[in-house]
Scaffold this motif. Structure first.
Motif, PDB file in Angstrom:
ATOM      1  N   ALA A  22       0.832  -1.190   0.000  1.00 22.85           N
ATOM      2  CA  ALA A  22       0.000   0.000   0.000  1.00 22.85           C
ATOM      3  C   ALA A  22       0.874   1.249   0.000  1.00 22.85           C
ATOM      4  CB  ALA A  22      -0.917  -0.005   1.220  1.00 22.85           C
ATOM      5  N   ALA A  23       0.340   2.334  -0.538  1.00 22.72           N
ATOM      6  CA  ALA A  23       1.081   3.590  -0.576  1.00 22.72           C
ATOM      7  C   ALA A  23       1.506   3.979   0.834  1.00 22.72           C
ATOM      8  CB  ALA A  23       0.216   4.685  -1.196  1.00 22.72           C
ATOM      9  N   GLY A  24       2.754   4.386   0.979  1.00 27.40           N
ATOM     10  CA  GLY A  24       3.265   4.815   2.272  1.00 27.40           C
ATOM     11  C   GLY A  24       3.706   3.696   3.185  1.00 27.40           C
ATOM     12  N   ARG A  25       3.617   2.464   2.715  1.00 28.71           N
ATOM     13  CA  ARG A  25       4.017   1.325   3.548  1.00 28.71           C
ATOM     14  C   ARG A  25       5.295   0.701   3.001  1.00 28.71           C
ATOM     15  NH1 ARG A  25       0.600  -0.150   7.421  1.00 28.71           N
ATOM     16  NH2 ARG A  25       1.643  -2.137   7.680  1.00 28.71           N
ATOM     17  N   LEU A  26       6.095   0.214   3.910  1.00 34.61           N
ATOM     18  CA  LEU A  26       7.362  -0.422   3.569  1.00 34.61           C
ATOM     19  C   LEU A  26       7.387  -1.824   4.137  1.00 34.61           C
ATOM     20  CD1 LEU A  26      10.384  -0.460   2.675  1.00 34.61           C
ATOM     21  CD2 LEU A  26      10.920   0.538   4.911  1.00 34.61           C
ATOM     22  N   HIS A  27       7.683  -2.799   3.304  1.00 36.18           N
ATOM     23  CA  HIS A  27       7.919  -4.162   3.773  1.00 36.18           C
ATOM     24  C   HIS A  27       9.416  -4.291   3.990  1.00 36.18           C
ATOM     25  CE1 HIS A  27       7.239  -8.770   3.168  1.00 36.18           C
ATOM     26  NE2 HIS A  27       8.036  -8.507   4.174  1.00 36.18           N
ATOM     27  N   LEU A  28       9.812  -4.423   5.236  1.00 36.80           N
ATOM     28  CA  LEU A  28      11.225  -4.454   5.608  1.00 36.80           C
ATOM     29  C   LEU A  28      11.561  -5.799   6.232  1.00 36.80           C
ATOM     30  CD1 LEU A  28      13.931  -2.889   5.988  1.00 36.80           C
ATOM     31  CD2 LEU A  28      13.062  -2.224   8.239  1.00 36.80           C
ATOM     32  N   LEU A  29      12.626  -6.397   5.756  1.00 37.59           N
ATOM     33  CA  LEU A  29      13.086  -7.687   6.269  1.00 37.59           C
ATOM     34  C   LEU A  29      14.563  -7.539   6.620  1.00 37.59           C
ATOM     35  CD1 LEU A  29      12.412 -10.715   6.714  1.00 37.59           C
ATOM     36  CD2 LEU A  29      13.174 -11.113   4.360  1.00 37.59           C
ATOM     37  N   VAL A  30      14.908  -7.822   7.875  1.00 36.55           N
ATOM     38  CA  VAL A  30      16.303  -7.800   8.337  1.00 36.55           C
ATOM     39  C   VAL A  30      16.611  -9.169   8.934  1.00 36.55           C
ATOM     40  CG1 VAL A  30      17.997  -6.687   9.828  1.00 36.55           C
ATOM     41  CG2 VAL A  30      16.155  -5.337   8.835  1.00 36.55           C
ATOM     42  N   PHE A  31      17.663  -9.825   8.455  1.00 33.87           N
ATOM     43  CA  PHE A  31      17.936 -11.190   8.906  1.00 33.87           C
ATOM     44  C   PHE A  31      19.408 -11.529   8.728  1.00 33.87           C
ATOM     45  CE2 PHE A  31      17.123 -11.331   4.408  1.00 33.87           C
ATOM     46  CZ  PHE A  31      17.891 -12.374   3.901  1.00 33.87           C
ATOM     47  N   ARG A  32      19.808 -12.630   9.332  1.00 39.48           N
ATOM     48  CA  ARG A  32      21.156 -13.167   9.180  1.00 39.48           C
ATOM     49  C   ARG A  32      21.096 -14.364   8.235  1.00 39.48           C
ATOM     50  NH1 ARG A  32      24.769 -11.034  12.740  1.00 39.48           N
ATOM     51  NH2 ARG A  32      26.274 -12.607  12.111  1.00 39.48           N
ATOM     52  N   PRO A  33      22.110 -14.565   7.394  1.00 36.32           N
ATOM     53  CA  PRO A  33      22.116 -15.731   6.505  1.00 36.32           C
ATOM     54  C   PRO A  33      22.358 -17.000   7.303  1.00 36.32           C
ATOM     55  CG  PRO A  33      24.200 -14.568   6.343  1.00 36.32           C
ATOM     56  CD  PRO A  33      23.306 -13.728   7.213  1.00 36.32           C
ATOM     57  N   PRO A  34      22.050 -18.165   6.727  1.00 38.78           N
ATOM     58  CA  PRO A  34      22.300 -19.426   7.436  1.00 38.78           C
ATOM     59  C   PRO A  34      23.788 -19.641   7.659  1.00 38.78           C
ATOM     60  CG  PRO A  34      21.737 -19.829   5.137  1.00 38.78           C
ATOM     61  CD  PRO A  34      21.486 -18.367   5.388  1.00 38.78           C
ATOM     62  N   ALA A  35      24.093 -20.408   8.689  1.00 38.05           N
ATOM     63  CA  ALA A  35      25.496 -20.677   8.997  1.00 38.05           C
ATOM     64  C   ALA A  35      26.123 -21.594   7.954  1.00 38.05           C
ATOM     65  CB  ALA A  35      25.607 -21.304  10.393  1.00 38.05           C
ATOM     66  N   GLU A  36      25.326 -22.489   7.370  1.00 35.30           N
ATOM     67  CA  GLU A  36      25.843 -23.410   6.360  1.00 35.30           C
ATOM     68  C   GLU A  36      26.036 -22.704   5.029  1.00 35.30           C
ATOM     69  OE1 GLU A  36      22.970 -25.482   9.148  1.00 35.30           O
ATOM     70  OE2 GLU A  36      22.968 -23.715   7.866  1.00 35.30           O
TER      71      GLU A  36
END
Length: 223
Positions: free
Chosen positions: A13-27
């Motif tokens: 939707a206008a004005g909305r941000l889908h934000l994803l912050v994560f760490r990659p797998p160790a393998e």
């Protein structure tokens, strides 16, 4: 700027941000991430060029997750998504012929990945908190008011404050489409004068683990 962390199957939707912050797998992600097969030839070649398995895993996890997220919004298979570069000086990554208005940006640094998706231009940045020496080297490149604000802080607080400022600045410049081809001194992204920040953009830090800083920038008015 409101953020959601749940993938949707429609344009944001206008004005909305889908934000994803994560760490990659160790393998090594080549063995554990099925989306790796969705990478295009350029992405696969770039992944193969990394000597360090950790760096390769970070790169593949970032780009494979991005494709999965874009697939959730567009309804396309991850491997059928075509990515390109814009005509701005920075050559900002973009989705070619999206079925819905869709902008994205990603950043990865020292084991942490950030991805932002929105209906308007967006920039994200994540950085590890630098050393005091690194901060001193970069300070002269900042906006004069930003330099003043940082100089007034106790030395013990300056590195974290700088990291938060720098991620705001990079997120904005990435959203703008210039990257650091635009002088870091050209725009004020400091803490003390919110009205002095670039018009038409919402730029905020986002919570991340200690030792890192992250920020997102979203255009909220036509420019």
């Amino acid at each position: 700027m409101n953020a959601t962390r749940t993938p949707l199957r429609a344009a944001p939707a206008a004005g909305r941000l889908h934000l994803l912050v994560f760490r990659p797998p160790a393998e090594d992600v080549a063995r554990v991430c099925p989306l790796m097969q969705a990478l295009d030839e350029m992405e696969a070649a770039r992944a193969a060029s990394y000597v360090s398995a950790r760096d390769r895993t970070q790169y593949v996890a970032a780009h494979a997750t991005l494709r999965g997220l874009l697939a959730a919004y567009t309804g396309l298979e991850p491997g059928r998504i075509v990515l390109g570069r814009g005509e701005e000086p920075y050559g900002k990554p973009q989705l070619i012929d999206p079925p819905v208005p869709l902008h994205f940006n990603l950043s990865h640094s020292h084991g942490l990945i950030a991805i932002g998706v929105a209906a308007a231009p967006v920039g994200v940045d994540v950085q590890r908190v630098p050393s005091p020496e690194a901060v001193e080297m970069v300070l002269p490149r900042l906006h004069p008011q930003e330099r003043e604000e940082l100089r007034e802080l106790p030395a013990a607080e300056r590195t974290v404050a700088f990291a938060r400022l720098w991620t705001r600045k990079e997120a904005y410049l990435k959203g703008l489409g210039t990257g650091l081809t635009r002088s870091p001194a050209a725009d004020y992204l400091g803490d003390r004068n919110a009205r002095g920040r670039p018009h038409g953009w919402t730029v905020r830090n986002v919570p991340v683990q200690p030792g890192y800083a992250a920020a997102a920038a979203l255009r909220n008015h036509p420019t």
